[in-house]
Design a protein around this motif. Structure first.
Motif, mmCIF file in Angstrom:
data_model
loop_
_atom_site.group_PDB
_atom_site.id
_atom_site.type_symbol
_atom_site.label_atom_id
_atom_site.label_comp_id
_atom_site.label_asym_id
_atom_site.label_seq_id
_atom_site.Cartn_x
_atom_site.Cartn_y
_atom_site.Cartn_z
ATOM 1 N N ALA A 142 0.827 -1.200 0.000
ATOM 2 C CA ALA A 142 0.000 0.000 0.000
ATOM 3 C C ALA A 142 0.869 1.260 0.000
ATOM 4 N N LEU A 143 2.008 1.198 0.691
ATOM 5 C CA LEU A 143 2.941 2.335 0.670
ATOM 6 C C LEU A 143 3.538 2.530 -0.721
ATOM 7 N N ARG A 144 3.812 1.434 -1.413
ATOM 8 C CA ARG A 144 4.317 1.564 -2.782
ATOM 9 C C ARG A 144 3.262 2.251 -3.665
ATOM 10 N N GLU A 145 2.004 1.890 -3.461
ATOM 11 C CA GLU A 145 0.936 2.533 -4.215
ATOM 12 C C GLU A 145 0.832 4.011 -3.848
ATOM 13 N N ALA A 146 0.967 4.317 -2.561
ATOM 14 C CA ALA A 146 0.893 5.713 -2.108
ATOM 15 C C ALA A 146 1.972 6.548 -2.775
ATOM 16 N N GLY A 147 3.186 5.981 -2.925
ATOM 17 C CA GLY A 147 4.259 6.709 -3.598
ATOM 18 C C GLY A 147 3.920 7.033 -5.033
ATOM 19 N N GLY A 148 3.241 6.104 -5.714
ATOM 20 C CA GLY A 148 2.819 6.372 -7.088
ATOM 21 C C GLY A 148 1.775 7.480 -7.150
ATOM 22 N N TRP A 149 0.774 7.436 -6.257
ATOM 23 C CA TRP A 149 -0.244 8.496 -6.242
ATOM 24 C C TRP A 149 0.383 9.854 -5.941
ATOM 25 N N ALA A 150 1.367 9.878 -5.033
ATOM 26 C CA ALA A 150 2.036 11.146 -4.743
ATOM 27 C C ALA A 150 2.725 11.687 -5.986
ATOM 28 N N GLY A 151 3.365 10.798 -6.754
ATOM 29 C CA GLY A 151 4.013 11.222 -7.988
ATOM 30 C C GLY A 151 3.043 11.752 -9.016
ATOM 31 N N LEU A 152 1.796 11.314 -8.945
ATOM 32 C CA LEU A 152 0.750 11.831 -9.835
ATOM 33 C C LEU A 152 0.080 13.078 -9.268
ATOM 34 N N ALA A 153 0.568 13.547 -8.121
ATOM 35 C CA ALA A 153 -0.006 14.713 -7.428
ATOM 36 C C ALA A 153 -1.454 14.465 -7.020
ATOM 37 N N ASP A 154 -1.793 13.219 -6.773
ATOM 38 C CA ASP A 154 -3.144 12.849 -6.336
ATOM 39 C C ASP A 154 -3.109 12.695 -4.819
ATOM 40 N N ARG A 155 -3.372 13.782 -4.120
ATOM 41 C CA ARG A 155 -3.263 13.774 -2.663
ATOM 42 C C ARG A 155 -4.292 12.827 -2.034
ATOM 43 N N THR A 156 -5.499 12.813 -2.573
ATOM 44 C CA THR A 156 -6.542 11.945 -2.024
ATOM 45 C C THR A 156 -6.170 10.473 -2.162
ATOM 46 N N GLY A 157 -5.726 10.070 -3.358
ATOM 47 C CA GLY A 157 -5.308 8.691 -3.561
ATOM 48 C C GLY A 157 -4.161 8.318 -2.646
ATOM 49 N N CYS A 158 -3.220 9.254 -2.469
ATOM 50 C CA CYS A 158 -2.065 9.004 -1.607
ATOM 51 C C CYS A 158 -2.509 8.826 -0.153
ATOM 52 N N GLU A 159 -3.383 9.714 0.329
ATOM 53 C CA GLU A 159 -3.831 9.631 1.718
ATOM 54 C C GLU A 159 -4.596 8.336 1.981
ATOM 55 N N GLN A 160 -5.395 7.917 1.022
ATOM 56 C CA GLN A 160 -6.146 6.674 1.196
ATOM 57 C C GLN A 160 -5.207 5.472 1.273
ATOM 58 N N ALA A 161 -4.197 5.449 0.409
ATOM 59 C CA ALA A 161 -3.237 4.342 0.438
ATOM 60 C C ALA A 161 -2.413 4.363 1.726
ATOM 61 N N LEU A 162 -2.048 5.560 2.197
ATOM 62 C CA LEU A 162 -1.307 5.664 3.457
ATOM 63 C C LEU A 162 -2.146 5.163 4.629
ATOM 64 N N ALA A 163 -3.416 5.488 4.632
ATOM 65 C CA ALA A 163 -4.297 5.027 5.711
ATOM 66 C C ALA A 163 -4.383 3.501 5.723
ATOM 67 N N ARG A 164 -4.468 2.897 4.531
ATOM 68 C CA ARG A 164 -4.492 1.429 4.463
ATOM 69 C C ARG A 164 -3.183 0.850 4.986
ATOM 70 N N ALA A 165 -2.089 1.475 4.591
ATOM 71 C CA ALA A 165 -0.776 0.983 5.020
ATOM 72 C C ALA A 165 -0.654 1.014 6.540
ATOM 73 N N GLN A 166 -1.107 2.092 7.155
ATOM 74 C CA GLN A 166 -1.002 2.205 8.612
ATOM 75 C C GLN A 166 -1.901 1.209 9.320
ATOM 76 N N ALA A 167 -3.127 1.029 8.795
ATOM 77 C CA ALA A 167 -4.053 0.083 9.418
ATOM 78 C C ALA A 167 -3.536 -1.350 9.309
ATOM 79 N N LEU A 168 -3.001 -1.699 8.163
ATOM 80 C CA LEU A 168 -2.453 -3.039 7.983
ATOM 81 C C LEU A 168 -1.224 -3.256 8.853
ATOM 82 N N TYR A 169 -0.388 -2.237 8.952
ATOM 83 C CA TYR A 169 0.810 -2.352 9.785
ATOM 84 C C TYR A 169 0.423 -2.608 11.240
ATOM 85 N N ALA A 170 -0.649 -1.950 11.694
ATOM 86 C CA ALA A 170 -1.072 -2.064 13.093
ATOM 87 C C ALA A 170 -1.524 -3.478 13.448
ATOM 88 N N ARG A 171 -1.815 -4.300 12.466
ATOM 89 C CA ARG A 171 -2.218 -5.686 12.760
ATOM 90 C C ARG A 171 -1.062 -6.523 13.291
#
Length: 485
Positions: free
Chosen positions: A329-358
């Motif tokens: 999910a973090l790899r995906e977030a990096g791609g969205w950031a490169g596309l300047a898609d802040r919403t897509g990046c934030e959503q992927a970051l949120a997934r990454a954090q939630a999954l990490y917390a498991r």
């Protein structure tokens, strides 16, 4: 032909099964006992990648003395017992010898399984967490501080023979074409040596970065594919060789990636992906897509980064590792950031954090040992930096550097370089210069074009701020620092 284990200093020994350890396992299967070892490790804060094969090697006597991480785990599992009670040999009796003189080297051939069993790197079990300050550390190729310093200097200056020794038995194999002789069919010894080479390459990269290692690490990869072409007598060995060759291709690809050789990296990752698909290895395929996504982001192809990360998630989801899915999910977030898609990046970051917390699980791949809270923070910092939110990026980069295990010298330098750049671009030149100085302090231990490129960018941003506190000193020191060829 002389035996590859015959030396003046250490005669060939037959294996002695570890019956005491086998008795402790009782009626549990090797896989069940390995799971118990991993649970015990977590109880005391250790991280070991114990599996049924490891237990089998211990019981067969291949591992005469465990590394320090395993020792702590075993003594925790069996309180009141010593290593001798567990059937292991005294540590001092299995410490490795230094490199042999050239005239004592064995005849040109793939290193035999006996070599893997009896040489120092396999007498200890170097799969997992280790203590870099431990004078008995099996990764410290020459067993004292003076020789370890020689290794560091040789590595940093590109000393090929010393790097080859540090890579372990597989790096010492002879290219079949160069030797003008065909290779025989590969066996379990060659598969084990290949797996060991992958682990050692990752360790050296953690400590020193990629640039001094890339060209040397390509030779074991050529040998791995030569072994595959030669064939094996057993399907299980063929599966291990395919998996090991794919993982080695990814490791060599990462070394190319981190040292700025993007075309080479892309080729190696594609090779690993093809190997994974030929053998139906979903874990290897997810790993290859993961690294491809990271490369695409760094190469300025963010949409490809998103697609590769999403493909990795599709392949990796059935593997059952939340930590793997978090990284993807973090790899995906990096791609969205490169596309300047802040919403897509934030959503992927949120997934990454939630999954990490498991938390961790037994399904986590061995290659993910680098992925902890520090890496999570570091990758998030890179996303915010790409989006131009410098203060937020700096907060995450600072936390990443603070959290990183001291063993990962290269990552500490990377996170601190990220922090320096974010501070410089965020209008804090004095703090940026101080962080840059800390990176320069680490460059006598780390070779990474990525880090040097980041630091050069920071220096350019700071040029107009020479009068700010510490900036002039940083710029002068950076200008005088040696550059890699």
């Amino acid at each position: 032909m002389a035996s590859s284990t015959a030396t003046a200093s250490q005669p060939n020994r037959p294996l002695r099964p570890n019956l005491a350890f086998r008795q402790l396992r009782g009626r549990r299967s090797p896989a069940e006992f390995a799971a118990q070892v991993r649970r015990a490790a977590r109880e005391i804060g250790e991280r070991v990648s114990c599996d049924a094969r490891y237990i089998g090697r211990v019981e067969a006597g291949e591992i005469r003395c465990p590394n320090y991480a395993y020792e702590r785990v075993f003594l925790h599992m069996f309180p009141g017992r010593t290593l001798a009670d567990l059937g292991f040999a005294p540590r001092e009796s299995v410490r490795g010898r230094g490199p042999r003189p050239a005239e004592e080297a064995p005849a040109a051939r793939i290193i035999s399984p006996a070599y893997v069993t009896h040489e120092a790197p396999a007498a200890f079990e170097p799969y997992d967490k280790h203590d870099p300050h431990d004078p008995h550390d099996p990764y410290d190729t020459h067993q004292n501080h003076e020789e370890s310093d020689v290794l560091r200097r040789a590595f940093m200056t590109g000393g090929g023979a010393t790097v080859a020794a540090a890579l372990g038995p597989f790096a010492l194999t002879i290219d079949a074409a160069a030797a003008d002789r065909p290779l025989g069919r590969a066996g379990s010894g060659e598969a084990a040596a290949l797996e060991e080479a992958v682990r050692r390459i990752r360790l050296l990269d953690d400590r020193h970065g990629a640039d001094g290692l890339y060209r040397r690490a390509a030779a074991p990869l050529r040998t791995a594919y030569t072994l595959l072409d030669a064939g094996t007598t057993r399907q299980t060995t063929a599966d291990r060789l395919h998996s090991g060759a794919g993982e080695l291709a990814i490791s060599v690809g990462w070394l190319a990636h981190d040292s700025g050789r993007f075309d080479d990296a892309r080729s190696h990752y594609a090779e690993a992906l093809a190997t994974a698909r030929m053998t139906g290895d979903a874990a290897l395929e997810a790993h290859a897509f993961c690294n491809t996504a990271f490369l695409a982001r760094d190469a300025g192809r963010p949409r490809e980064a998103v697609r590769a990360a999403q493909a990795a998630q599709r392949v990796g989801r059935p593997l059952g590792s939340a930590r793997l899915m978090s990284l993807l999910a973090l790899r995906e977030a990096g791609g969205w950031a490169g596309l300047a898609d802040r919403t897509g990046c934030e959503q992927a970051l949120a997934r990454a954090q939630a999954l990490y917390a498991r938390g961790r699980s037994e399904a986590d791949p061995e290659w993910m040992s680098f992925y902890g809270e520090a890496e999570l923070e570091g990758l998030e910092a890179q996303c915010w930096s790409t989006l131009g939110d410098w203060p937020r990026a700096a907060r995450h980069a600072r936390r990443a550097a603070q959290l990183q295990d001291p063993h990962f010298t290269r990552n500490i330098a990377l996170y601190t370089a990220e922090l320096a750049d974010d501070l410089a671009r965020g209008g804090r030149p004095d703090a940026a210069a101080a962080a840059g100085m800390r990176v320069l302090d680490l460059l006598d231990q780390v070779q990474s074009s990525r880090i040097q490129t980041m630091l050069a960018g920071t220096a350019r941003v700071l040029l107009p701020h020479r009068r700010a506190s510490g900036v002039s000193d940083f710029l002068d020191r950076h200008a005088s620092a040696p550059r890699m060829a």
